[in-house]
Design a protein around this motif. Structure first.
Motif, mmCIF file in Angstrom:
data_model
loop_
_atom_site.group_PDB
_atom_site.id
_atom_site.type_symbol
_atom_site.label_atom_id
_atom_site.label_comp_id
_atom_site.label_asym_id
_atom_site.label_seq_id
_atom_site.Cartn_x
_atom_site.Cartn_y
_atom_site.Cartn_z
ATOM 1 N N LEU A 1 0.821 -1.211 0.000
ATOM 2 C CA LEU A 1 0.000 0.000 0.000
ATOM 3 C C LEU A 1 0.856 1.263 0.000
ATOM 4 C CD1 LEU A 1 -2.778 -1.092 2.527
ATOM 5 C CD2 LEU A 1 -3.043 -0.726 0.065
ATOM 6 N N ARG A 2 2.090 1.130 0.477
ATOM 7 C CA ARG A 2 3.027 2.276 0.432
ATOM 8 C C ARG A 2 3.795 2.319 -0.881
ATOM 9 N NH1 ARG A 2 3.263 0.481 5.820
ATOM 10 N NH2 ARG A 2 2.801 2.136 7.354
ATOM 11 N N GLY A 3 3.532 1.357 -1.758
ATOM 12 C CA GLY A 3 4.218 1.315 -3.050
ATOM 13 C C GLY A 3 5.522 0.571 -3.028
ATOM 14 N N ASP A 4 5.807 -0.148 -1.943
ATOM 15 C CA ASP A 4 7.075 -0.874 -1.820
ATOM 16 C C ASP A 4 6.810 -2.376 -2.008
ATOM 17 O OD1 ASP A 4 9.545 -1.881 -1.263
ATOM 18 O OD2 ASP A 4 9.539 -1.382 0.870
ATOM 19 N N THR A 5 7.075 -2.865 -3.207
ATOM 20 C CA THR A 5 6.894 -4.295 -3.491
ATOM 21 C C THR A 5 8.217 -4.968 -3.853
ATOM 22 O OG1 THR A 5 6.364 -3.793 -5.815
ATOM 23 C CG2 THR A 5 4.514 -3.977 -4.273
ATOM 24 N N LYS A 6 9.333 -4.278 -3.588
ATOM 25 C CA LYS A 6 10.641 -4.827 -3.956
ATOM 26 C C LYS A 6 10.903 -6.145 -3.240
ATOM 27 C CE LYS A 6 15.557 -3.663 -4.061
ATOM 28 N NZ LYS A 6 16.584 -2.633 -3.750
ATOM 29 N N GLU A 7 10.699 -6.154 -1.929
ATOM 30 C CA GLU A 7 10.943 -7.385 -1.168
ATOM 31 C C GLU A 7 9.925 -8.467 -1.520
ATOM 32 O OE1 GLU A 7 11.064 -8.920 3.496
ATOM 33 O OE2 GLU A 7 10.922 -6.783 3.031
ATOM 34 N N LEU A 8 8.708 -8.045 -1.829
ATOM 35 C CA LEU A 8 7.658 -9.004 -2.146
ATOM 36 C C LEU A 8 8.009 -9.833 -3.381
ATOM 37 C CD1 LEU A 8 4.805 -9.888 -1.240
ATOM 38 C CD2 LEU A 8 3.880 -8.236 -2.878
ATOM 39 N N PHE A 9 8.616 -9.179 -4.364
ATOM 40 C CA PHE A 9 8.938 -9.876 -5.612
ATOM 41 C C PHE A 9 10.421 -10.225 -5.713
ATOM 42 C CE2 PHE A 9 4.952 -7.748 -6.655
ATOM 43 C CZ PHE A 9 4.273 -8.754 -7.287
ATOM 44 N N ALA A 10 11.152 -10.080 -4.603
ATOM 45 C CA ALA A 10 12.564 -10.491 -4.613
ATOM 46 C C ALA A 10 12.656 -12.004 -4.738
ATOM 47 C CB ALA A 10 13.252 -10.013 -3.336
ATOM 48 N N TRP A 11 13.715 -12.455 -5.391
ATOM 49 C CA TRP A 11 13.896 -13.894 -5.593
ATOM 50 C C TRP A 11 14.191 -14.588 -4.275
ATOM 51 C CZ3 TRP A 11 16.378 -16.271 -10.486
ATOM 52 C CH2 TRP A 11 15.630 -15.887 -11.600
ATOM 53 N N THR A 12 13.565 -15.737 -4.089
ATOM 54 C CA THR A 12 13.805 -16.548 -2.905
ATOM 55 C C THR A 12 14.759 -17.686 -3.257
ATOM 56 O OG1 THR A 12 11.923 -18.011 -3.363
ATOM 57 C CG2 THR A 12 11.490 -16.019 -2.057
ATOM 58 N N TYR A 13 15.119 -18.454 -2.221
ATOM 59 C CA TYR A 13 15.988 -19.619 -2.438
ATOM 60 C C TYR A 13 15.344 -20.596 -3.418
ATOM 61 C CZ TYR A 13 18.542 -23.916 -1.314
ATOM 62 O OH TYR A 13 19.273 -25.070 -1.392
ATOM 63 N N GLU A 14 14.018 -20.792 -3.287
ATOM 64 C CA GLU A 14 13.322 -21.692 -4.197
ATOM 65 C C GLU A 14 13.346 -21.159 -5.623
ATOM 66 O OE1 GLU A 14 12.189 -20.658 -1.337
ATOM 67 O OE2 GLU A 14 12.015 -22.503 -0.126
ATOM 68 N N ASP A 15 13.242 -19.821 -5.786
ATOM 69 C CA ASP A 15 13.294 -19.242 -7.127
ATOM 70 C C ASP A 15 14.632 -19.521 -7.791
ATOM 71 O OD1 ASP A 15 10.728 -18.193 -6.902
ATOM 72 O OD2 ASP A 15 11.449 -16.350 -5.967
ATOM 73 N N TYR A 16 15.728 -19.379 -7.013
ATOM 74 C CA TYR A 16 17.052 -19.665 -7.577
ATOM 75 C C TYR A 16 17.193 -21.140 -7.941
ATOM 76 C CZ TYR A 16 18.833 -15.020 -6.440
ATOM 77 O OH TYR A 16 19.049 -13.668 -6.401
ATOM 78 N N LEU A 17 16.621 -22.026 -7.111
ATOM 79 C CA LEU A 17 16.677 -23.457 -7.427
ATOM 80 C C LEU A 17 15.919 -23.757 -8.713
ATOM 81 C CD1 LEU A 17 16.240 -25.276 -3.983
ATOM 82 C CD2 LEU A 17 18.321 -25.051 -5.348
ATOM 83 N N VAL A 18 14.737 -23.152 -8.858
ATOM 84 C CA VAL A 18 13.957 -23.357 -10.076
ATOM 85 C C VAL A 18 14.712 -22.833 -11.296
ATOM 86 C CG1 VAL A 18 11.845 -22.683 -11.296
ATOM 87 C CG2 VAL A 18 11.738 -23.353 -8.886
ATOM 88 N N ALA A 19 15.330 -21.647 -11.137
ATOM 89 C CA ALA A 19 16.099 -21.086 -12.253
ATOM 90 C C ALA A 19 17.286 -21.976 -12.607
ATOM 91 C CB ALA A 19 16.580 -19.674 -11.896
#
Length: 343
Positions: free
Chosen positions: A197-215
């Protein structure tokens, strides 16, 4: 006649649209009615309702601060007038004895959780009606199902788009898989909603450990596919090169080579195999004539060159190079691609 056709089509379309709207309204009313049965209304201005009620204090103590910050510290401009912030309503079904899933509340579609949360928002009147800035979270702990719905004002002005809400839901689901406590999961979800709601979604869409594994897994699969394709392409290229080489050596040239080999053999007039020194068989099919003109018996030829060879007319043999490639007598290269003997 044309005007009558257009008018008829318009009336049919309008009737169909009204039926759809009526069906949606009935479904939402059904959801609201079922929510009234399984979930009590918030009391004393609270934004949380829990069933069974004895679990209320646990969630209220953990979530009250985040709910207050979202409501009081995020002002909303509605019709040009700044008013109080967004409001989040949370419904929690925490019955251990009788499992009530969001999918059992109404619609049999993939967005059951979202529609149930929408019904909760309408039932409780979450948010300012004029601004439509409410957000509803509905959670069933027995099967870890969750639905989040944001009003139009929260979507358009607050940035809680479907993409953002879907990401928050996926993070909630991931935390449940890690066996985190429900009150901590909801606290983290409120933090995500407040930042969005404050316009800060950087952390929300930051890559997680699972994202790196999938990549990484995707890269490995892509590498294996490319390697397999390259090996197949290289094999096809080699085959094509061999075919092109053989096409350049036409039958006339091969017959000329065979005739030259036969002529040299006539000059040598050999009667014995130069390796085993036995008399060459009278059966010409058991005698190997090399392009240099020397002859070997079939047994010795197989031992020297290997059993694989190209046979041409007049019983001239061209070894493939699996063992030796030179004549055991004159040491000439007798392969089909070798230089002419004496050249």
């Amino acid at each position: 006649m044309t005007r009558l056709t257009h008018l008829t089509s318009f009336l049919v379309s309008l009737t169909f649209a009204l039926l759809i709207c009526e069906s949606v309204a009935v479904n939402l009313n059904d959801l609201e009615a079922q929510l009234q049965v399984v979930l009590p209304l918030p009391v004393n201005g609270e934004q949380i309702a829990v069933y069974p009620p004895d679990q209320f204090s646990l969630y209220q103590d953990q979530l009250s601060q985040q709910l207050y910050d979202i409501r009081e510290n995020l002002p909303v401009t509605c019709d040009g007038v700044e008013t109080t912030g967004y409001q989040v309503g949370i419904g929690i079904l925490d019955d251990k004895n009788e499992c009530t899933s969001l999918n059992t509340l109404g619609l049999e579609e993939e967005d059951d959780g979202k529609e149930a949360a929408r019904a909760l928002l309408d039932l409780w009147g979450v948010g300012d009606p004029a601004c439509n800035n409410g957000v509803a979270i509905l959670l069933a702990l027995c099967d870890r199902s969750v639905g989040i719905f944001a009003g139009r004002g929260a979507k358009e002005q607050g940035g809680l788009t479907d993409k953002v809400l879907n990401k928050i839901v996926s993070r909630i689901t991931a935390k449940f898989r890690q066996e985190e406590a429900p009150e901590l999961v909801l606290e983290a979800a409120l933090v995500d909603i407040g930042k969005a709601l404050r316009g800060d979604t950087k952390e929300l869409f930051a890559w997680t450990y699972e994202d790196y594994l999938v990549a990484l897994f995707s890269l490995v699969v892509a590498f294996m596919f490319i390697s397999s394709f390259y090996m197949s392409w290289r094999e096809r290229r080699r085959t094509r090169e061999v075919q092109e080489l053989l096409s350049r050596i036409d039958d006339a040239e091969l017959e000329a080579r065979d005739a030259a080999a036969a002529g040299r053999a006539a000059q040598f007039a050999a009667t014995d195999c130069p390796i085993c020194l036995d008399t060459l068989p009278s059966d010409s099919s058991k005698v190997r004539l090399l392009r240099c003109g020397h002859k070997l018996c079939q047994v010795c030829s197989d031992h020297w060159f290997g059993s694989e060879a190209h046979e041409r007319s007049n019983h001239v043999f061209y070894p493939l190079g699996t063992k030796h490639v030179k004549c055991p007598v004159c040491r000439a290269d007798v392969r089909i691609s070798g230089p002419a003997p004496g050249g």
